[in-house]
Design a protein around this motif. Structure first.
Motif, PDB file in Angstrom:
ATOM      1  N   ALA A  22       0.836  -1.205   0.000  1.00 34.24           N
ATOM      2  CA  ALA A  22       0.000   0.000   0.000  1.00 34.24           C
ATOM      3  C   ALA A  22       0.869   1.252   0.000  1.00 34.24           C
ATOM      4  CB  ALA A  22      -0.933  -0.010   1.215  1.00 34.24           C
ATOM      5  N   TRP A  23       1.958   1.196   0.768  1.00 36.71           N
ATOM      6  CA  TRP A  23       2.850   2.364   0.803  1.00 36.71           C
ATOM      7  C   TRP A  23       3.508   2.590  -0.556  1.00 36.71           C
ATOM      8  CZ3 TRP A  23       5.590   0.177   5.773  1.00 36.71           C
ATOM      9  CH2 TRP A  23       4.694   0.230   6.840  1.00 36.71           C
ATOM     10  N   ALA A  24       3.908   1.501  -1.202  1.00 35.29           N
ATOM     11  CA  ALA A  24       4.521   1.613  -2.524  1.00 35.29           C
ATOM     12  C   ALA A  24       3.529   2.183  -3.537  1.00 35.29           C
ATOM     13  CB  ALA A  24       5.027   0.248  -2.981  1.00 35.29           C
ATOM     14  N   GLU A  25       2.265   1.776  -3.415  1.00 33.59           N
ATOM     15  CA  GLU A  25       1.232   2.306  -4.321  1.00 33.59           C
ATOM     16  C   GLU A  25       1.048   3.801  -4.097  1.00 33.59           C
ATOM     17  OE1 GLU A  25      -3.451   1.551  -5.565  1.00 33.59           O
ATOM     18  OE2 GLU A  25      -2.530   0.388  -3.931  1.00 33.59           O
ATOM     19  N   LEU A  26       1.092   4.223  -2.822  1.00 37.66           N
ATOM     20  CA  LEU A  26       0.953   5.652  -2.516  1.00 37.66           C
ATOM     21  C   LEU A  26       2.127   6.441  -3.098  1.00 37.66           C
ATOM     22  CD1 LEU A  26      -0.421   8.021  -1.103  1.00 37.66           C
ATOM     23  CD2 LEU A  26       0.730   7.337   1.019  1.00 37.66           C
ATOM     24  N   VAL A  27       3.327   5.893  -2.964  1.00 36.45           N
ATOM     25  CA  VAL A  27       4.510   6.553  -3.523  1.00 36.45           C
ATOM     26  C   VAL A  27       4.366   6.704  -5.036  1.00 36.45           C
ATOM     27  CG1 VAL A  27       6.982   6.303  -3.963  1.00 36.45           C
ATOM     28  CG2 VAL A  27       6.070   5.843  -1.681  1.00 36.45           C
ATOM     29  N   ALA A  28       3.856   5.659  -5.690  1.00 33.04           N
ATOM     30  CA  ALA A  28       3.693   5.700  -7.145  1.00 33.04           C
ATOM     31  C   ALA A  28       2.676   6.759  -7.558  1.00 33.04           C
ATOM     32  CB  ALA A  28       3.271   4.319  -7.653  1.00 33.04           C
ATOM     33  N   LEU A  29       1.570   6.871  -6.815  1.00 26.42           N
ATOM     34  CA  LEU A  29       0.553   7.879  -7.134  1.00 26.42           C
ATOM     35  C   LEU A  29       1.089   9.288  -6.932  1.00 26.42           C
ATOM     36  CD1 LEU A  29      -2.690   6.286  -5.636  1.00 26.42           C
ATOM     37  CD2 LEU A  29      -2.148   6.658  -8.050  1.00 26.42           C
ATOM     38  N   LEU A  30       1.894   9.464  -5.876  1.00 29.81           N
ATOM     39  CA  LEU A  30       2.487  10.790  -5.645  1.00 29.81           C
ATOM     40  C   LEU A  30       3.426  11.169  -6.790  1.00 29.81           C
ATOM     41  CD1 LEU A  30       3.331  10.567  -1.825  1.00 29.81           C
ATOM     42  CD2 LEU A  30       1.533  11.942  -2.896  1.00 29.81           C
ATOM     43  N   GLY A  31       4.157  10.203  -7.282  1.00 32.38           N
ATOM     44  CA  GLY A  31       5.053  10.476  -8.400  1.00 32.38           C
ATOM     45  C   GLY A  31       4.289  10.833  -9.660  1.00 32.38           C
ATOM     46  N   ARG A  32       3.186  10.140  -9.916  1.00 35.18           N
ATOM     47  CA  ARG A  32       2.397  10.428 -11.111  1.00 35.18           C
ATOM     48  C   ARG A  32       1.671  11.761 -11.003  1.00 35.18           C
ATOM     49  NH1 ARG A  32      -1.294   5.347 -11.400  1.00 35.18           N
ATOM     50  NH2 ARG A  32      -2.389   6.672 -12.908  1.00 35.18           N
ATOM     51  N   ALA A  33       1.305  12.164  -9.792  1.00 39.84           N
ATOM     52  CA  ALA A  33       0.600  13.435  -9.614  1.00 39.84           C
ATOM     53  C   ALA A  33       1.517  14.628  -9.855  1.00 39.84           C
ATOM     54  CB  ALA A  33       0.012  13.508  -8.205  1.00 39.84           C
ATOM     55  N   VAL A  37      -3.049  17.074  -7.750  1.00 43.31           N
ATOM     56  CA  VAL A  37      -4.019  15.979  -7.806  1.00 43.31           C
ATOM     57  C   VAL A  37      -4.745  15.978  -9.138  1.00 43.31           C
ATOM     58  CG1 VAL A  37      -6.109  15.030  -6.733  1.00 43.31           C
ATOM     59  CG2 VAL A  37      -4.317  16.001  -5.306  1.00 43.31           C
ATOM     60  N   GLY A  38      -4.907  17.160  -9.729  1.00 43.80           N
ATOM     61  CA  GLY A  38      -5.637  17.267 -10.991  1.00 43.80           C
ATOM     62  C   GLY A  38      -4.999  16.502 -12.132  1.00 43.80           C
ATOM     63  N   ARG A  39      -3.757  16.097 -12.007  1.00 44.05           N
ATOM     64  CA  ARG A  39      -3.100  15.318 -13.056  1.00 44.05           C
ATOM     65  C   ARG A  39      -3.521  13.849 -13.031  1.00 44.05           C
ATOM     66  NH1 ARG A  39       1.699  18.672 -11.723  1.00 44.05           N
ATOM     67  NH2 ARG A  39       2.092  20.035 -13.519  1.00 44.05           N
ATOM     68  N   LEU A  40      -4.184  13.431 -11.960  1.00 45.33           N
ATOM     69  CA  LEU A  40      -4.599  12.035 -11.822  1.00 45.33           C
ATOM     70  C   LEU A  40      -6.032  11.849 -12.296  1.00 45.33           C
ATOM     71  CD1 LEU A  40      -3.251  11.287  -8.217  1.00 45.33           C
ATOM     72  CD2 LEU A  40      -2.174  10.655 -10.392  1.00 45.33           C
ATOM     73  N   PRO A  41      -6.356  10.669 -12.854  1.00 45.49           N
ATOM     74  CA  PRO A  41      -7.762  10.357 -13.135  1.00 45.49           C
ATOM     75  C   PRO A  41      -8.559  10.352 -11.836  1.00 45.49           C
ATOM     76  CG  PRO A  41      -6.286   8.790 -14.201  1.00 45.49           C
ATOM     77  CD  PRO A  41      -5.446   9.608 -13.270  1.00 45.49           C
ATOM     78  N   VAL A  42      -9.869  10.493 -11.949  1.00 49.32           N
ATOM     79  CA  VAL A  42     -10.717  10.580 -10.761  1.00 49.32           C
ATOM     80  C   VAL A  42     -10.527   9.364  -9.856  1.00 49.32           C
ATOM     81  CG1 VAL A  42     -13.096  10.676  -9.945  1.00 49.32           C
ATOM     82  CG2 VAL A  42     -12.424  11.989 -11.960  1.00 49.32           C
TER      83      VAL A  42
END
Length: 335
Positions: A22-33, A37-42
């Motif tokens: 879960a932590w790794a997934e959060l890190v990945a989302l932060l990198g993509r953002a 936050v607006g750069r991420l799909p809903v």
């Protein structure tokens, strides 16, 4: 995140193994953002919020059970990154037209105390020195030599001439008005820059230039050329000197951020006030355009004093009316 040897090492590593995906997934989302936050799909944005809350709960658990373990510091850093993104205030993009018709005037009005101080620092010496120069023109003429602008005005005011121009030709009077205009543009921008002195040099600049204007006016009146002073200074001068006051307030705002940041850190206060000062000086620059047009096309016409004063008050009055009307704080509707 890897496990670490601690007295409760088995439980720590079990906790890490259970939650690391879960932590790794959060890190990945932060990198993509990439900070927005607006750069991420809903769906990903919603998932980011869920993972942030879950990781914050993990941090609370780790602090309670393994306060000395390095995993606590790693989780604190991750939660801090996620919090800054999740709770980041949405950027409000304001159009240039809206800023020009509303935002600038709100900036002028939002710190009335600072604006009042700037007005007193500029207009107090203006009035005081005008009265003094009128009462003692000989000494005032000598004092005027400290400023090239005041010196030139003093020479012009002391020249002889017929009863119509009171010692000043139209060309000479227009030249004096032009010099004051250029000087006030320079003073407006310098007043903001000098705010980095804690506002001290901004205040000194306002006092000095207010004194110069006062000496000039006082010498004109003492030389029997009060009507000429009104005719050639009033049309653009009322608005122009108002803008100098606003620029001075912008510089004092920067100074106040350095000296008395309040509950904000000094850096945060300086960034906020520097942005406000930048908007103020941009607005001042734009509003100096009509004063230049009046100085170039209306002032040389040699209007009668009453007409010249009417033009000046109309320009200056329009500006301050807009500050009062358009500068009202935005009312936030109750939730």
């Amino acid at each position: 995140m890897a496990g670490h040897a601690t007295p409760g090492g088995r439980r720590v590593e079990g906790f890490i193994d259970e939650r690391s995906d879960a932590w790794a997934e959060l890190v990945a989302l932060l990198g993509r953002a990439r900070g927005r936050v607006g750069r991420l799909p809903v769906e990903d944005a919603l998932r980011l919020g869920d993972l942030y809350r879950a990781t914050a709960a993990d941090l609370a658990r780790a602090r309670q059970r393994w306060p000395g373990d390095p995993v606590v510091g790693e989780l604190e850093a991750l939660v801090g990154r996620a919090r800054a993104l999740v709770y980041r205030a949405p950027e409000r993009r304001t159009s240039f037209v809206r800023w020009l018709t509303t935002g600038f005037f709100r900036r002028v009005r939002e710190r009335p105390g600072v604006l009042l101080v700037a007005a007193l620092l500029f207009w107090g010496p203006t009035v005081g020195m005008a009265v003094w120069a009128h009462g003692d023109p000989a000494t005032a003429t000598r004092v005027a030599q400290v400023s090239g602008l005041a010196s030139g005005a003093a020479d012009s005011a002391n020249q002889g001439g017929d009863s119509r121009d009171r010692g000043l030709s139209t060309t000479q009077s227009a030249s004096v008005g032009s010099e004051i205009f250029v000087n006030n543009i320079r003073v407006s921008f310098l007043a903001v820059a000098l705010g980095l002195s804690g506002g001290l040099l901004t205040g000194a600049l306002l006092v000095f230039n207010g004194s110069v204007v006062g000496v000039i006016v006082g010498l004109f009146v003492a030389g029997g050329a009060a009507d000429v002073a009104v005719s050639f200074l009033a049309p653009h001068g009322v608005l122009e000197l108002s803008l100098v006051t606003v620029a001075g307030a912008a510089g004092l705002r920067i100074g106040s951020a350095l000296i008395a940041p309040g509950l904000r850190s000094r850096a945060e206060a300086l960034v906020a006030e520097a942005r406000a000062a930048g908007e103020l000086v941009l607005g001042v620059a734009l509003w100096l355009v009509p004063t230049g047009l009046v100085e170039g096309f209306v002032t040389p016409q040699g209007l009668e004093p009453a007409a010249a004063l009417a033009v000046g008050l109309a320009l200056g009055g329009t500006f301050w009316a807009l500050v009062w009307w358009r500068g009202r704080p935005e009312v936030t509707p109750p939730h």
